[in-house]
Design a protein around this motif. Structure first.
Motif, mmCIF file in Angstrom:
data_model
loop_
_atom_site.group_PDB
_atom_site.id
_atom_site.type_symbol
_atom_site.label_atom_id
_atom_site.label_comp_id
_atom_site.label_asym_id
_atom_site.label_seq_id
_atom_site.Cartn_x
_atom_site.Cartn_y
_atom_site.Cartn_z
ATOM 1 N N GLU A 29 0.835 -1.197 0.000
ATOM 2 C CA GLU A 29 0.000 0.000 0.000
ATOM 3 C C GLU A 29 0.872 1.251 0.000
ATOM 4 O O GLU A 29 1.891 1.319 0.693
ATOM 5 N N LEU A 30 0.461 2.246 -0.759
ATOM 6 C CA LEU A 30 1.124 3.546 -0.789
ATOM 7 C C LEU A 30 0.258 4.563 -0.066
ATOM 8 O O LEU A 30 -0.941 4.668 -0.343
ATOM 9 N N GLN A 31 0.843 5.292 0.872
ATOM 10 C CA GLN A 31 0.134 6.335 1.606
ATOM 11 C C GLN A 31 0.843 7.673 1.361
ATOM 12 O O GLN A 31 2.058 7.773 1.561
ATOM 13 N N ALA A 32 0.093 8.684 0.929
ATOM 14 C CA ALA A 32 0.656 10.007 0.682
ATOM 15 C C ALA A 32 -0.117 11.038 1.490
ATOM 16 O O ALA A 32 -1.346 11.004 1.550
ATOM 17 N N ASN A 33 0.617 11.939 2.124
ATOM 18 C CA ASN A 33 0.000 12.950 2.993
ATOM 19 C C ASN A 33 0.653 14.308 2.764
ATOM 20 O O ASN A 33 1.867 14.401 2.567
ATOM 21 N N VAL A 34 -0.160 15.349 2.824
ATOM 22 C CA VAL A 34 0.361 16.712 2.879
ATOM 23 C C VAL A 34 -0.567 17.516 3.770
ATOM 24 O O VAL A 34 -1.789 17.327 3.738
ATOM 25 N N ARG A 35 0.003 18.346 4.617
ATOM 26 C CA ARG A 35 -0.810 19.207 5.468
ATOM 27 C C ARG A 35 -0.089 20.529 5.659
ATOM 28 O O ARG A 35 1.148 20.600 5.572
ATOM 29 N N THR A 36 -0.871 21.567 5.899
ATOM 30 C CA THR A 36 -0.295 22.882 6.133
ATOM 31 C C THR A 36 -1.167 23.622 7.133
ATOM 32 O O THR A 36 -2.359 23.328 7.278
ATOM 33 N N TYR A 37 -0.585 24.567 7.841
ATOM 34 C CA TYR A 37 -1.321 25.301 8.865
ATOM 35 C C TYR A 37 -0.694 26.677 9.070
ATOM 36 O O TYR A 37 0.477 26.915 8.727
ATOM 37 N N ILE A 38 -1.486 27.574 9.631
ATOM 38 C CA ILE A 38 -0.986 28.855 10.124
ATOM 39 C C ILE A 38 -1.555 29.077 11.516
ATOM 40 O O ILE A 38 -2.626 28.571 11.858
ATOM 41 N N ASP A 39 -0.832 29.842 12.306
ATOM 42 C CA ASP A 39 -1.200 30.035 13.711
ATOM 43 C C ASP A 39 -0.725 31.414 14.135
ATOM 44 O O ASP A 39 0.480 31.680 14.189
#
Length: 695
Positions: free
Chosen positions: A238-248
């Motif tokens: 299985e291939l799992q790809a993730n991207v996340r971004t945030y500001i605070d």
């Protein structure tokens, strides 16, 4: 980074949608209950360790859900809506001394500590659909890499299937919390896009009776977006790809106290669970930046001036990890693997302000660190009742390219260099390991024990970045050595019918513990920080001889389905007796309790939830007295808080809910300055909200 940039990231989704179909993540049952596992199955030797699983399917923010685990704490009692981001490291069992994390936080296999400072950017998780958290107390986690001095906290992404959900809540002090969740099953695969937005006018952190003209509400604004896609490479992989971004964005309740924090993470992981040779391979990148301003407030709190600003602190973390589990027999599990991590960053700051907009001097400091190592761990089902586990790892580390440069910015010598230091590169190696057992004395009772060695490399923040809290200043120390922990614990788990109980006694010794050591009082000029006002303290990060911590942890779960479907009660208690062993400049704190470590931590919750989402819960938390400072002169009082929630499913698509935080409006003291000014954590807050399921 702007909110606009965050909201365009869904355009990245087609990059993964083009992949072939996948199966959803499996549900793997562990000894302590069913838990979602997005990587390889839980190890055979997991039953030897003191672990707790908690659900993250709650409208509460992640960091506050985790606070219900006794003994798990951040450096400050404030949460991410009012605390300084650099104070939000996480630890267990009283192993601390400053705000760097001593517990290793992992999201779907990826280490989460800030690559520059070792703290945790908690608002970055509010956009994520998370299923559960697994908290494993105790150090020496060979398979997860260095940094697990006090324990490991694993977060697991949820598999939401086909769903579109919208949620919005309005709370006290003009607070808003909104989120979006989109899920699509593509063949056997899963695409998930999620986003959140939160803001509030905030509260005044300084307690009534000590406020002055400068004090005002500490407003906040935070947003995040995440995309996750799972796709098969074969019937087994299985291939799992993730991207996340945030500001605070937050401020601390007075002028010149604003701070900004943003980040983007991406990872790709391949997991093979189906063949005889199970394996996983992971690569990831972290990009972070923060800036913060510090204001010096007068004793009467009627005036404030800018004294220091870190206007740009960029950092990057890169890493990779692999693990293979070869077939060696029905009753034996062998784990072999390795990992690599590199961090680099620098602080850019101005200080000695002629006025609030004109700094006299500028400083740049930073460097890079790298670790790489390998591990071997074996677990054996020695008999029907006995599991044995043990392993070791070796790591190599380096601290490179360290520098500190200061220049004059204004007359009489603009541009002149005051200091230009290049620090000697350093490197070394560390051997760590752990071993333990789990013995089923009866069908209901399991006895377990474990011993371990672990280590942690100083962060770039500890090595190179000074900081201020109010008028108090702390200098960095480029000569810090790695921390090393040795520990042992013994415990029991009892499960019979509706009752599950775990009891653990532990002992830890953290050698070379890094702490903020008080060295002098102002007024005066001090190396690494500049001017310190009268009555304020000057400290430096230093290696202590050790911190010794011993105590008891109790976890209990009562499943009361016989009384009412969906009714549960959870309770926990942690007693931590921690003390410092100090010599040299740290001799005055020898035998004292480490800063920000309470002896007692107690929590309990009763919850009832129906399958349609209707339900109610009430939770209580007690945290004992602790000291603000290393010399144990400034005391933060104990605190007892109650939170509550009620939810009603109007139909199968609409849920109405109300929540309250700190129902009794208890004064939770989060900090106290050298002149006795007390800052509190979040006050009583009411929420009302709607959640709609579109499909």
């Amino acid at each position: 980074m702007t909110i606009t940039r965050i909201l365009v990231l869904p355009l990245l989704a087609p990059l993964w949608v083009a992949s072939v179909p996948a199966w959803a993540e499996e549900q793997v049952s562990g000894d302590a209950g069913e838990i979602v596992v997005t990587g390889l199955p839980l190890s055979l030797g997991e039953s030897a360790y003191n672990s707790t699983e908690i659900s993250l399917d709650s409208p509460q923010i992640v960091e506050n859900i985790l606070r219900d685990v006794p003994g798990l704490q951040q450096f400050r009692r404030s949460d991410a809506r009012s605390a300084n981001p650099t104070s939000q490291g996480v630890t267990l069992r009283g192993l601390g001394g400053n705000a760097s994390s001593r517990a290793l936080l992992i999201l779907d296999g990826v280490p989460q500590a800030d690559p520059f400072g070792g703290w945790v950017a908690w608002p970055g998780y509010d956009a994520l659909p998370l299923a559960e958290a697994r908290i494993r107390r105790g150090g020496g986690s060979g398979a997860d890499g260095q940094g697990a001095i006090a324990g490991t906290i694993e977060l697991f992404s949820d598999n939401i299937g086909d769903a579109i959900e919208l949620g919005a809540a309005y709370g006290s002090r003009n607070s808003v919390d909104a989120d979006l969740l989109f899920g699509r099953e593509l063949g056997q695969g899963q695409l998930t896009i999620s986003a959140n937005y939160a803001r509030g006018d905030g509260f005044i952190p300084i307690i009534e009776g000590q406020r002055g003209a400068v004090d005002r509400p500490a407003e906040y604004e935070q947003a995040g977006l995440a995309v996750r896609f799972v796709a098969p490479l074969s019937d087994e992989t299985e291939l799992q790809a993730n991207v996340r971004t945030y500001i605070d964005d937050r401020e601390r309740g007075f002028a010149f106290s604003e701070n900004h924090n943003d980040g983007t993470d991406a990872s790709i992981r391949m997991v093979n669970r189906g063949s005889d040779w199970q394996w996983s391979a992971l690569g990831y990148v972290q990009i972070r930046n923060f800036d913060v301003s510090f204001g010096g407030v007068s004793d009467d709190r009627n005036s404030v001036r800018r004294v220091f600003e870190q206007y740009n602190v960029p950092s990057t973390g890169l890493g990779a990890r692999f693990e293979v589990r070869p077939p060696v027999g029905d009753n034996v599990e062998l784990r072999i693997g390795g990992d690599w991590r590199r961090t680099e960053g620098q602080t850019k700051e101005n200080f000695f302000f002629a006025d609030n907009d004109t700094p006299r001097r500028s400083r740049r400091a930073g460097g890079s660190t790298a670790t790489y190592g390998g591990f071997v761990e074996a677990s054996v089902q020695a008999s029907d009742a006995l599991v044995l586990t043990g392993g070791g790892r070796v790591d190599f580390w380096s601290i490179d390219d360290g520098f500190r440069k200061e220049i004059e910015l204004i007359n009489p010598f603009p541009g002149s260099v005051r200091t230009d230091e290049r620090f000697t590169d350093r490197s070394g190696s560390e051997f760590t390991g752990r071993g333990g057992f789990a013995f089923d004395a009866t069908s209901a009772l399991t006895l377990r024990g474990v011993a371990y060695l672990g280590w942690r490399l100083p962060t770039l923040n500890e090595l190179f970045r000074p900081f201020r809290v109010g008028n108090d200043a702390t200098a960095a120390n480029e000569l810090l050595e790695p921390e090393r922990v040795k520990g042992a614990e013994i415990g029991l788990d009892w499960a019979s019918g509706a009752v599950t109980l775990g009891v653990t006694a532990f002992y830890n010794q953290l050698d070379n513990a890094i702490a903020n050591v008080t060295l002098a009082k102002g007024p005066g000029l001090f190396p690494g920080v500049g001017f310190v006002a009268a009555g304020a303290t000057y400290s430096q990060r230093q290696n202590l001889e050790s911190i010794q911590s011993k105590g008891i942890e109790v976890d209990a779960l009562f499943d009361l389905d016989d009384l009412a479907d969906g009714l549960t009660v959870r309770a926990g208690y942690a007693f931590v007796d921690a003390s410092v062993e100090g010599a040299g400049a740290a001799a005055p704190i020898d035998g004292l309790r480490p800063a920000q470590v309470p002896r007692h931590n107690l929590s309990g919750a009763i919850s009832w939830e129906r399958s349609d989402g209707s339900g109610a819960s009430l939770s209580a938390r007690y945290i004992g007295q602790q000291f603000e400072d290393d010399v144990n002169r400034l005391s933060l009082a104990d605190a007892f808080t109650i939170d509550g929630r009620m939810a009603l499913a109007v139909n199968d698509r609409l849920l109405v809910e109300t929540r309250v935080e700190n129902l009794l409006d208890a004064r939770v003291e989060a900090a106290i300055s050298s002149n006795g000014i007390i800052e509190r954590a979040f006050p009583r807050t009411f929420w009302i909200g709607l959640r709609a399921r579109i499909e």
